[in-house]
Design a protein around this motif. Structure first.
Motif, PDB file in Angstrom:
ATOM      1  N   GLY A  21     -44.333 -69.110  35.107  1.00  0.00           N
ATOM      2  CA  GLY A  21     -43.542 -67.888  35.201  1.00  0.00           C
ATOM      3  C   GLY A  21     -44.073 -66.896  36.208  1.00  0.00           C
ATOM      4  N   TYR A  22     -43.753 -65.623  35.973  1.00  0.00           N
ATOM      5  CA  TYR A  22     -44.105 -64.536  36.892  1.00  0.00           C
ATOM      6  C   TYR A  22     -45.363 -63.818  36.426  1.00  0.00           C
ATOM      7  CZ  TYR A  22     -39.302 -64.937  38.629  1.00  0.00           C
ATOM      8  OH  TYR A  22     -38.127 -65.387  39.167  1.00  0.00           O
ATOM      9  N   MET A  23     -46.135 -63.318  37.415  1.00  0.00           N
ATOM     10  CA  MET A  23     -47.327 -62.524  37.120  1.00  0.00           C
ATOM     11  C   MET A  23     -47.359 -61.365  38.105  1.00  0.00           C
ATOM     12  SD  MET A  23     -50.159 -62.548  35.156  1.00  0.00           S
ATOM     13  CE  MET A  23     -50.652 -64.206  34.776  1.00  0.00           C
ATOM     14  N   VAL A  24     -47.662 -60.160  37.588  1.00  0.00           N
ATOM     15  CA  VAL A  24     -47.791 -58.982  38.446  1.00  0.00           C
ATOM     16  C   VAL A  24     -49.232 -58.475  38.396  1.00  0.00           C
ATOM     17  CG1 VAL A  24     -45.376 -58.350  38.105  1.00  0.00           C
ATOM     18  CG2 VAL A  24     -47.133 -57.307  36.666  1.00  0.00           C
ATOM     19  N   PHE A  25     -49.615 -57.712  39.419  1.00  0.00           N
ATOM     20  CA  PHE A  25     -50.975 -57.215  39.541  1.00  0.00           C
ATOM     21  C   PHE A  25     -50.952 -55.769  40.013  1.00  0.00           C
ATOM     22  CE2 PHE A  25     -50.980 -61.720  40.180  1.00  0.00           C
ATOM     23  CZ  PHE A  25     -52.149 -62.185  39.617  1.00  0.00           C
ATOM     24  N   THR A  26     -51.870 -54.968  39.477  1.00  0.00           N
ATOM     25  CA  THR A  26     -52.063 -53.602  39.963  1.00  0.00           C
ATOM     26  C   THR A  26     -53.538 -53.377  40.217  1.00  0.00           C
ATOM     27  OG1 THR A  26     -52.283 -52.690  37.729  1.00  0.00           O
ATOM     28  CG2 THR A  26     -50.079 -52.647  38.705  1.00  0.00           C
ATOM     29  N   ARG A  27     -53.806 -52.362  41.011  1.00  0.00           N
ATOM     30  CA  ARG A  27     -55.185 -51.968  41.313  1.00  0.00           C
ATOM     31  C   ARG A  27     -55.241 -50.443  41.212  1.00  0.00           C
ATOM     32  NH1 ARG A  27     -56.241 -54.365  46.611  1.00  0.00           N
ATOM     33  NH2 ARG A  27     -56.625 -56.259  45.446  1.00  0.00           N
ATOM     34  N   VAL A  28     -56.217 -49.917  40.465  1.00  0.00           N
ATOM     35  CA  VAL A  28     -56.385 -48.474  40.299  1.00  0.00           C
ATOM     36  C   VAL A  28     -57.776 -48.096  40.783  1.00  0.00           C
ATOM     37  CG1 VAL A  28     -56.544 -46.579  38.621  1.00  0.00           C
ATOM     38  CG2 VAL A  28     -54.787 -48.329  38.347  1.00  0.00           C
ATOM     39  N   THR A  29     -57.845 -46.963  41.496  1.00  0.00           N
ATOM     40  CA  THR A  29     -59.132 -46.441  41.974  1.00  0.00           C
ATOM     41  C   THR A  29     -59.301 -45.015  41.474  1.00  0.00           C
ATOM     42  OG1 THR A  29     -59.019 -47.834  43.947  1.00  0.00           O
ATOM     43  CG2 THR A  29     -60.552 -45.977  44.004  1.00  0.00           C
ATOM     44  N   ILE A  30     -60.425 -44.769  40.801  1.00  0.00           N
ATOM     45  CA  ILE A  30     -60.796 -43.436  40.326  1.00  0.00           C
ATOM     46  C   ILE A  30     -62.243 -43.191  40.728  1.00  0.00           C
ATOM     47  CG2 ILE A  30     -61.153 -41.942  38.311  1.00  0.00           C
ATOM     48  CD1 ILE A  30     -58.949 -43.524  36.873  1.00  0.00           C
ATOM     49  N   GLU A  31     -62.461 -42.128  41.482  1.00  0.00           N
ATOM     50  CA  GLU A  31     -63.793 -41.741  41.940  1.00  0.00           C
ATOM     51  C   GLU A  31     -64.569 -42.915  42.543  1.00  0.00           C
ATOM     52  OE1 GLU A  31     -65.762 -39.540  38.766  1.00  0.00           O
ATOM     53  OE2 GLU A  31     -64.828 -37.722  39.540  1.00  0.00           O
ATOM     54  N   GLY A  32     -63.913 -43.665  43.392  1.00  0.00           N
ATOM     55  CA  GLY A  32     -64.562 -44.764  44.101  1.00  0.00           C
ATOM     56  C   GLY A  32     -64.719 -46.050  43.303  1.00  0.00           C
ATOM     57  N   ILE A  33     -64.298 -46.057  42.053  1.00  0.00           N
ATOM     58  CA  ILE A  33     -64.375 -47.263  41.225  1.00  0.00           C
ATOM     59  C   ILE A  33     -62.975 -47.861  41.139  1.00  0.00           C
ATOM     60  CG2 ILE A  33     -64.865 -48.201  38.927  1.00  0.00           C
ATOM     61  CD1 ILE A  33     -66.910 -45.893  38.621  1.00  0.00           C
ATOM     62  N   THR A  34     -62.863 -49.159  41.420  1.00  0.00           N
ATOM     63  CA  THR A  34     -61.569 -49.837  41.419  1.00  0.00           C
ATOM     64  C   THR A  34     -61.564 -50.946  40.384  1.00  0.00           C
ATOM     65  OG1 THR A  34     -61.265 -49.367  43.770  1.00  0.00           O
ATOM     66  CG2 THR A  34     -59.919 -51.132  42.830  1.00  0.00           C
ATOM     67  N   HIS A  35     -60.499 -50.975  39.594  1.00  0.00           N
ATOM     68  CA  HIS A  35     -60.266 -52.079  38.658  1.00  0.00           C
ATOM     69  C   HIS A  35     -58.917 -52.695  38.992  1.00  0.00           C
ATOM     70  CE1 HIS A  35     -63.688 -51.177  36.164  1.00  0.00           C
ATOM     71  NE2 HIS A  35     -63.224 -49.997  35.813  1.00  0.00           N
ATOM     72  N   GLU A  36     -58.856 -54.016  38.907  1.00  0.00           N
ATOM     73  CA  GLU A  36     -57.606 -54.730  39.108  1.00  0.00           C
ATOM     74  C   GLU A  36     -57.157 -55.306  37.773  1.00  0.00           C
ATOM     75  OE1 GLU A  36     -57.169 -57.124  42.763  1.00  0.00           O
ATOM     76  OE2 GLU A  36     -56.583 -58.751  41.421  1.00  0.00           O
ATOM     77  N   MET A  37     -55.849 -55.333  37.538  1.00  0.00           N
ATOM     78  CA  MET A  37     -55.323 -55.883  36.293  1.00  0.00           C
ATOM     79  C   MET A  37     -54.098 -56.726  36.603  1.00  0.00           C
ATOM     80  SD  MET A  37     -55.792 -56.377  33.161  1.00  0.00           S
ATOM     81  CE  MET A  37     -57.349 -55.512  33.203  1.00  0.00           C
ATOM     82  N   TRP A  38     -53.772 -57.620  35.687  1.00  0.00           N
ATOM     83  CA  TRP A  38     -52.639 -58.529  35.827  1.00  0.00           C
ATOM     84  C   TRP A  38     -51.904 -58.606  34.500  1.00  0.00           C
ATOM     85  CZ3 TRP A  38     -57.746 -59.327  36.027  1.00  0.00           C
ATOM     86  CH2 TRP A  38     -58.325 -59.954  34.917  1.00  0.00           C
ATOM     87  N   LEU A  39     -50.639 -58.988  34.574  1.00  0.00           N
ATOM     88  CA  LEU A  39     -49.845 -59.108  33.358  1.00  0.00           C
ATOM     89  C   LEU A  39     -48.673 -60.041  33.623  1.00  0.00           C
ATOM     90  CD1 LEU A  39     -49.785 -57.874  30.458  1.00  0.00           C
ATOM     91  CD2 LEU A  39     -48.170 -56.201  31.338  1.00  0.00           C
ATOM     92  N   PRO A  40     -48.449 -61.017  32.730  1.00  0.00           N
ATOM     93  CA  PRO A  40     -47.283 -61.885  32.902  1.00  0.00           C
ATOM     94  C   PRO A  40     -46.001 -61.140  32.509  1.00  0.00           C
ATOM     95  CG  PRO A  40     -48.489 -62.484  30.921  1.00  0.00           C
ATOM     96  CD  PRO A  40     -49.286 -61.406  31.595  1.00  0.00           C
ATOM     97  N   VAL A  41     -44.906 -61.535  33.125  1.00  0.00           N
ATOM     98  CA  VAL A  41     -43.603 -60.985  32.762  1.00  0.00           C
ATOM     99  C   VAL A  41     -43.141 -61.730  31.518  1.00  0.00           C
ATOM    100  CG1 VAL A  41     -41.214 -60.625  33.507  1.00  0.00           C
ATOM    101  CG2 VAL A  41     -43.090 -60.418  35.168  1.00  0.00           C
ATOM    102  N   THR A  57     -50.460 -49.302  33.126  1.00  0.00           N
ATOM    103  CA  THR A  57     -51.005 -48.686  31.913  1.00  0.00           C
ATOM    104  C   THR A  57     -52.212 -49.462  31.403  1.00  0.00           C
ATOM    105  OG1 THR A  57     -48.790 -47.922  31.342  1.00  0.00           O
ATOM    106  CG2 THR A  57     -50.423 -47.903  29.584  1.00  0.00           C
ATOM    107  N   LYS A  58     -52.120 -50.777  31.427  1.00  0.00           N
ATOM    108  CA  LYS A  58     -53.249 -51.620  31.019  1.00  0.00           C
ATOM    109  C   LYS A  58     -54.425 -51.411  31.966  1.00  0.00           C
ATOM    110  CE  LYS A  58     -54.331 -56.491  30.134  1.00  0.00           C
ATOM    111  NZ  LYS A  58     -53.864 -57.872  30.316  1.00  0.00           N
ATOM    112  N   ASN A  59     -54.132 -51.269  33.243  1.00  0.00           N
ATOM    113  CA  ASN A  59     -55.162 -51.018  34.246  1.00  0.00           C
ATOM    114  C   ASN A  59     -55.879 -49.694  33.954  1.00  0.00           C
ATOM    115  OD1 ASN A  59     -54.901 -51.851  37.785  1.00  0.00           O
ATOM    116  ND2 ASN A  59     -56.689 -51.306  36.605  1.00  0.00           N
ATOM    117  N   LEU A  60     -55.116 -48.658  33.600  1.00  0.00           N
ATOM    118  CA  LEU A  60     -55.710 -47.360  33.276  1.00  0.00           C
ATOM    119  C   LEU A  60     -56.564 -47.438  32.013  1.00  0.00           C
ATOM    120  CD1 LEU A  60     -52.653 -45.089  34.125  1.00  0.00           C
ATOM    121  CD2 LEU A  60     -54.761 -45.365  35.460  1.00  0.00           C
ATOM    122  N   ALA A  61     -56.202 -48.342  31.100  1.00  0.00           N
ATOM    123  CA  ALA A  61     -57.015 -48.537  29.895  1.00  0.00           C
ATOM    124  C   ALA A  61     -58.399 -49.079  30.254  1.00  0.00           C
ATOM    125  CB  ALA A  61     -56.313 -49.479  28.922  1.00  0.00           C
TER     126      ALA A  61
END
Length: 193
Positions: A66-86, A137-141
């Motif tokens: 199936g489908y998978m999406v990805f986001t990347r969030v950066t706060i104060e120089g720290i970056t986390h990447e997250m993924w989630l299936p549709v 939202t999961k990325n922000l968590a």
């Protein structure tokens, strides 16, 4: 670590939504609330929706999974990447074509199991868009905001103050958290991310 403490202590309960699907209850945190809370504290925070291929599509697709999406969030120089299936409302992967699957259903009147066929609709851009925002939202968590929701908790922990606080019913907040956790374990709730 300071950004995690600040975001982890925010109580998001009044911004969550609950959806039931059979015996499963799913809890969602509004992406608009999550993003606004982060931006209030960290105005320079940024996010990116990852895009793929020549067409720069906001998802990857595999015929089998199936489908998978990805986001990347950066706060104060720290970056986390997250993924989630549709997924559909039953947490089944959505693909480019609808498909069916079978489940056993218990009939309390006849006291027998029957096999029921269910259908998963093909994914639309609306489904993909909703998943991207849930992924954000999961990325922000991962930075602490609403992380306790993904653990099945109803209240955030106090990172700085671990001492019990009294509530009106003379039960400490820590006691209440333990009681809620035990109730949730008994109900065997699943939380969607």
């Amino acid at each position: 670590m300071e950004h995690f403490k600040k975001l982890f202590e925010i109580n998001c309960n009044d911004k969550t939504e609950k959806k039931s699907n059979g015996s499963t209850e799913l809890t969602y945190l509004s992406w608009t609330y999550a993003w606004s809370e982060v931006k209030k504290i960290y105005p320079d925070a940024s996010y990116e929706i990852l895009k793929f291929g020549e067409s720069q599509l906001p998802y990857i697709f595999d015929e089998k999974t199936g489908y998978m999406v990805f986001t990347r969030v950066t706060i104060e120089g720290i970056t986390h990447e997250m993924w989630l299936p549709v997924m559909d409302s039953a947490n089944k992967a959505m693909k480019d074509k609808s498909y069916t699957y079978k489940v056993k259903k218990y009939n309390y009147q006849t006291k027998e199991y029957t096999t029921v066929e269910k259908e998963v609709q093909s994914a639309t851009m609306f489904d993909i868009n909703k998943t991207i925002m849930r992924c954000l939202t999961k990325n922000l968590a991962m930075f602490g905001l609403g992380l306790y929701i993904y653990a099945g908790e109803d209240l955030p922990e106090s990172v700085e103050d671990e001492s019990p606080k009294q509530t009106k019913s003379n039960v400490t907040v820590k006691d209440k958290e333990v009681m809620i956790t035990e109730q949730q374990k008994k109900k065997n709730k699943r939380i969607i991310h």
